[in-house]
Design an enzyme around this catalytic site. Sequence first.
Site, PDB file in Angstrom:
ATOM      1  N   THR A  78       0.824  -1.211   0.000  1.00  0.00           N
ATOM      2  CA  THR A  78       0.000   0.000   0.000  1.00  0.00           C
ATOM      3  C   THR A  78       0.857   1.260   0.000  1.00  0.00           C
ATOM      4  OG1 THR A  78      -1.567   1.280   1.377  1.00  0.00           O
ATOM      5  CG2 THR A  78      -0.086  -0.191   2.520  1.00  0.00           C
ATOM      6  N   ASP A  79       0.275   2.364  -0.478  1.00  0.00           N
ATOM      7  CA  ASP A  79       0.982   3.644  -0.415  1.00  0.00           C
ATOM      8  C   ASP A  79       1.024   4.212   1.000  1.00  0.00           C
ATOM      9  OD1 ASP A  79      -1.680   4.397  -0.124  1.00  0.00           O
ATOM     10  OD2 ASP A  79      -1.652   5.904  -1.715  1.00  0.00           O
ATOM     11  N   GLU A  80       0.263   3.634   1.924  1.00  0.00           N
ATOM     12  CA  GLU A  80       0.228   4.151   3.287  1.00  0.00           C
ATOM     13  C   GLU A  80       1.549   3.958   4.025  1.00  0.00           C
ATOM     14  OE1 GLU A  80      -3.341   3.673   5.595  1.00  0.00           O
ATOM     15  OE2 GLU A  80      -4.469   3.043   3.837  1.00  0.00           O
TER      16      GLU A  80
ATOM     17  N   TYR B  15      -1.587  -0.395  11.114  1.00  0.00           N
ATOM     18  CA  TYR B  15      -1.741  -1.069   9.821  1.00  0.00           C
ATOM     19  C   TYR B  15      -0.587  -0.756   8.881  1.00  0.00           C
ATOM     20  CZ  TYR B  15      -3.074  -1.457   4.933  1.00  0.00           C
ATOM     21  OH  TYR B  15      -3.062  -1.727   3.587  1.00  0.00           O
TER      22      TYR B  15
ATOM     23  N   LYS C  91       2.443  -3.178   7.346  1.00  0.00           N
ATOM     24  CA  LYS C  91       2.689  -3.372   5.912  1.00  0.00           C
ATOM     25  C   LYS C  91       4.098  -2.923   5.532  1.00  0.00           C
ATOM     26  CE  LYS C  91       0.540  -4.680   3.040  1.00  0.00           C
ATOM     27  NZ  LYS C  91       0.444  -6.068   2.474  1.00  0.00           N
TER      28      LYS C  91
END
Length: 355
Positions: A133-135, A158, A162
């Site tokens: 993810t870009d998060e 989260y 990741k």
Amino acid sequence: MKIMITGGAGFIGAALVRHIIRHTEHHVINVDKLTYAGNLDSLAETADHPRHSFHQVDICQNQAIEELLAYYQPDAIMHLAAESHVDRSIDGPADFIQTNIVGTFTLLEAARKYWLGLSKEARQGFRFHHISTDEVYGDLGETGLFTEQTPYEPSSPYSASKASSDHLARAWQRTYGLPVLITNCSNNYGHYQFPEKLIPLVILNALEGKPLPIYGEGLQVRDWLHVDDHARALLKVLEEGSIGETYNIGGHNERQNIQVVEAICSLLDELCPEKTAGINSYSELITFVEDRPGHDVRYAIDASKIARELGWTPEETFESGIRKTVIWYLENQPWCQSVQSGNYQRQRLGIEGKQ
């Protein structure tokens, strides 16, 4: 190819499975734990397909994973299995650490053992595609775009879990030579998305005349990527990407959360004009609530690398994709009801851990 897909009953995973079965001759070995967000109804069209097999297995179960690898002898692994909702990670981070970090480690080790046992030719063709993810990049600020070189600065349990899994995948490539590919995507939306996420939550709440909760002032910016575009990109990376490379995948559709919700309300006004009693527009249901703890203000992806090197660009604009999505939810209410039959009833998450 024979492709093992972890998390293949989840939102993105199921879209990937459907895409592969519809548009290729590849075989899919679908591995999913079937937590609350995994739903076999999302795979109804592939359930009995001869090129699709499903196995309810937790990626943390090393022996079960090793047995599947030995039996099916896949040419690739596409790793999507993950706990994926920021609000849930705030309330219960332990599950995210277990699945996203320990699960990824377990899968990498099983894959490495399997890969080392292959013939020289098979080893050269094998791929481990880690989907992220870009998060992991954290809060972008008002200007600029995330590139593949952007330093990691995760904000939530989260995104931290990741980021950890990304680092593990990259380390297994650099240390052991496992042929790893990594992709980091922006916010996905589309059909079959579990209604804890913004877009399906707003659609379903609006249809029932319930408040449409917007964190803070709704000014958070996300880059919206239709899940079918994402599925195309993932397969493109698996088939044509360079080992050891990372590819950012974005939709080129930056929108503030309030703009997304207003767009949904406008479409519902057009497509489902039977208004809830006492209001003239679904937008009157918009309700601003206390912001999420540690909420990143803006994400935006620079997807020029995957366009330049692999020729992938999104097909859906935000306008075309959100219209298709709203129509799908209007036409598939039975699925929406079935996935909410458990403990989750669209209540707010992510506030238990706040002091």
